[in-house]
Design an enzyme around this catalytic site. Structure first.
Site, PDB file in Angstrom:
ATOM      1  N   ASP A  57       0.794  -1.241   0.000  1.00 56.24           N
ATOM      2  CA  ASP A  57       0.000   0.000   0.000  1.00 56.24           C
ATOM      3  C   ASP A  57       0.825   1.290   0.000  1.00 56.24           C
ATOM      4  O   ASP A  57       0.281   2.355  -0.266  1.00 56.24           O
ATOM      5  CB  ASP A  57      -0.923   0.024   1.225  1.00 56.24           C
ATOM      6  CG  ASP A  57      -1.889  -1.154   1.242  1.00 56.24           C
ATOM      7  OD1 ASP A  57      -2.253  -1.622   0.151  1.00 56.24           O
ATOM      8  OD2 ASP A  57      -2.282  -1.594   2.337  1.00 56.24           O
ATOM      9  N   ARG A 115      -7.142  -1.046 -21.041  1.00 55.10           N
ATOM     10  CA  ARG A 115      -7.190   0.044 -22.046  1.00 55.10           C
ATOM     11  C   ARG A 115      -7.326  -0.532 -23.459  1.00 55.10           C
ATOM     12  O   ARG A 115      -8.056   0.013 -24.293  1.00 55.10           O
ATOM     13  CB  ARG A 115      -5.928   0.899 -21.946  1.00 55.10           C
ATOM     14  CG  ARG A 115      -5.843   2.007 -22.965  1.00 55.10           C
ATOM     15  CD  ARG A 115      -6.778   3.148 -22.665  1.00 55.10           C
ATOM     16  NE  ARG A 115      -6.218   4.052 -21.687  1.00 55.10           N
ATOM     17  CZ  ARG A 115      -6.835   5.147 -21.253  1.00 55.10           C
ATOM     18  NH1 ARG A 115      -8.039   5.474 -21.701  1.00 55.10           N
ATOM     19  NH2 ARG A 115      -6.273   5.920 -20.354  1.00 55.10           N
ATOM     20  N   ALA A 138      -4.654   7.228 -16.962  1.00 52.63           N
ATOM     21  CA  ALA A 138      -6.075   7.118 -16.570  1.00 52.63           C
ATOM     22  C   ALA A 138      -6.662   8.523 -16.413  1.00 52.63           C
ATOM     23  O   ALA A 138      -6.064   9.386 -15.776  1.00 52.63           O
ATOM     24  CB  ALA A 138      -6.184   6.337 -15.274  1.00 52.63           C
ATOM     25  N   GLU A 191      -9.736   1.425  -3.470  1.00 49.81           N
ATOM     26  CA  GLU A 191     -10.728   0.569  -2.811  1.00 49.81           C
ATOM     27  C   GLU A 191     -11.424   1.282  -1.650  1.00 49.81           C
ATOM     28  O   GLU A 191     -10.959   2.295  -1.164  1.00 49.81           O
ATOM     29  CB  GLU A 191     -10.049  -0.714  -2.319  1.00 49.81           C
ATOM     30  CG  GLU A 191      -9.002  -0.468  -1.249  1.00 49.81           C
ATOM     31  CD  GLU A 191      -8.326  -1.750  -0.764  1.00 49.81           C
ATOM     32  OE1 GLU A 191      -8.788  -2.853  -1.074  1.00 49.81           O
ATOM     33  OE2 GLU A 191      -7.313  -1.633  -0.052  1.00 49.81           O
ATOM     34  N   HIS A 217      -6.812  -9.344  -5.323  1.00 47.50           N
ATOM     35  CA  HIS A 217      -5.588  -9.903  -4.735  1.00 47.50           C
ATOM     36  C   HIS A 217      -4.478 -10.192  -5.725  1.00 47.50           C
ATOM     37  O   HIS A 217      -3.355 -10.515  -5.303  1.00 47.50           O
ATOM     38  CB  HIS A 217      -5.928 -11.148  -3.920  1.00 47.50           C
ATOM     39  CG  HIS A 217      -6.423 -10.793  -2.553  1.00 47.50           C
ATOM     40  ND1 HIS A 217      -7.696 -10.315  -2.333  1.00 47.50           N
ATOM     41  CD2 HIS A 217      -5.806 -10.785  -1.359  1.00 47.50           C
ATOM     42  CE1 HIS A 217      -7.837 -10.049  -1.051  1.00 47.50           C
ATOM     43  NE2 HIS A 217      -6.708 -10.324  -0.436  1.00 47.50           N
ATOM     44  N   GLN A 244      -2.975  -8.090  -7.078  1.00 47.46           N
ATOM     45  CA  GLN A 244      -2.015  -7.021  -6.760  1.00 47.46           C
ATOM     46  C   GLN A 244      -1.060  -7.411  -5.624  1.00 47.46           C
ATOM     47  O   GLN A 244      -0.025  -6.797  -5.436  1.00 47.46           O
ATOM     48  CB  GLN A 244      -2.759  -5.746  -6.340  1.00 47.46           C
ATOM     49  CG  GLN A 244      -3.589  -5.161  -7.450  1.00 47.46           C
ATOM     50  CD  GLN A 244      -4.662  -4.220  -6.923  1.00 47.46           C
ATOM     51  OE1 GLN A 244      -4.480  -3.022  -6.914  1.00 47.46           O
ATOM     52  NE2 GLN A 244      -5.778  -4.755  -6.476  1.00 47.46           N
TER      53      GLN A 244
END
Ligand code: ADP
Length: 321
Positions: free
Chosen positions: A127, A154, A186, A222, A249, A251
């Protein structure tokens, strides 16, 4: 000092293994026996503490997750439970411990330090939410996973002229979203520290639609929106064909990047050096290009980084204003 132990605690993160390996190798290089504690603080209580060897260290550097396991043990806040941990360590003549984890894990480490075990904390979380380190072990790999995922999303969004809502991890920290959105262009970014309302997101997507954007990526961190409902509402209110993806997850796993392994190794070496120097209750952070040890108590109360200017700059260019 003859023995040191290492454990990983809290959420797993790629690169933790490289840090574990560096601690083991640095210990051996200084004639210290390293020990592995299985499953974080839980292993200190259940006595899952075993000697580590160099072969083990060499075999784990490139692996994701944490091979020595992590577990939550809320009872570790109780002094009686920690006393069992101290007793088990002292039985093995282990006087020092490296803890890789987040803020919660540091609190455990600080309390153990006060009970006679010298502890050094290393920042381990995807994080990047440990405010006194510019970088945490796990962030770079997770960021690359986010970027590869958004690039793939994308491709299909461009093919079908769609708006895609992508939900990204980060707990209360928006860095994975901000950095990931920056690296992929983005167009819309919403995080807890720089939030947008649903109406603001819809209005931004509407604006992009009017300007004939072939695709729009809405990067949201999130715990803010229900991504599926947000995509549906965008579709209803803008007419933009919309879909959602919760990265989840994926990630947390994967092979650590080269940069991850580099810093994790540096962190691990530095932690053992601090213990050899007799330091305790320190948390190691990256400050610019330099590793620093700060006392755990001060790091827990440090103010979060202010990224307002970064958010402003990236939103400005990505919206094409
Ligand atoms: P993180 O280290 O990623 O912030 P947690 O907050 O879940 O993850 O903490 C990991 C573990 O650290 C907990 O399961 C518990 O064993 C220990 N811990 C957390 N907070 C404290 C505390 N205040 N005192 C002692 N131990 C703690």
């Amino acid at each position: 000092m003859k023995n040191i132990a290492i454990l990983t605690s809290g959420g797993d993160a790629p690169g933790m293994n490289a840090a574990v390996a560096a601690v083991i190798k640095t210990a051996f290089a200084n004639n210290i026996q390293p020990w592995i504690v299985q499953d974080g603080y839980k292993g200190l209580i259940t006595n899952q503490i075993s000697k580590a060897d160099i072969k083990f260290a060499d075999s784990i550097v490139s692996r994701g997750g944490t091979v020595i396991g992590s577990a939550r043990l809320p009872e570790f806040k109780e002094e009686k439970v920690r006393e069992v941990a101290v007793k088990n360590l002292k039985k093995l003549k282990i006087e020092a411990l490296v803890v890789i984890g987040g803020d919660g894990s540091y609190q455990g480490a600080e309390k153990l330090s006060k009970m006679g075990i010298n502890c050094i904390g290393l920042p381990g979380t995807i994080d990047n939410d440990i405010v006194s380190s510019d970088l945490t072990i796990g962030f770079d790999t997770a960021l690359n996973t986010v970027v590869n995922s958004i690039d793939a999303i994308r491709d299909t969004a461009d093919s079908h002229n769609r708006c895609m809502v992508v939900e990204i991890m980060g707990n209360a920290c928006g860095d994975l979203t901000l950095f990931g959105a920056t690296a992929t262009g983005a167009e819309v970014i919403a995080t807890k520290e720089s939030p947008l309302t649903k109406e603001e997101i819809i209005s931004q997507v509407n604006e992009l639609k009017k300007r004939n954007h072939r695709s729009v990526i809405v990067a949201v961190s999130e715990k803010q929106f229900n991504a599926e409902e947000l995509a549906k509402e965008i579709m209803q209110k803008t007419g933009y064909d919309s879909r959602h993806t919760v990265l989840g997850h994926i990630q947390r796993g994967g092979k650590p990047t080269a940069m991850e392994r580099y810093w994790a190794t540096r962190f691990g070496i530095y932690a053992v050096e601090q213990l050899i120097a007799g330091k305790s209750a320190l948390y190691i952070g990256l400050d610019g290009n330099t590793l620093v040890g700060r006392d755990i108590e001060s790091t827990l109360n440090a103010a979060p980084k202010d990224r307002t200017q970064e958010y402003d700059a990236i939103r400005k260019i990505n919206k094409g204003v």
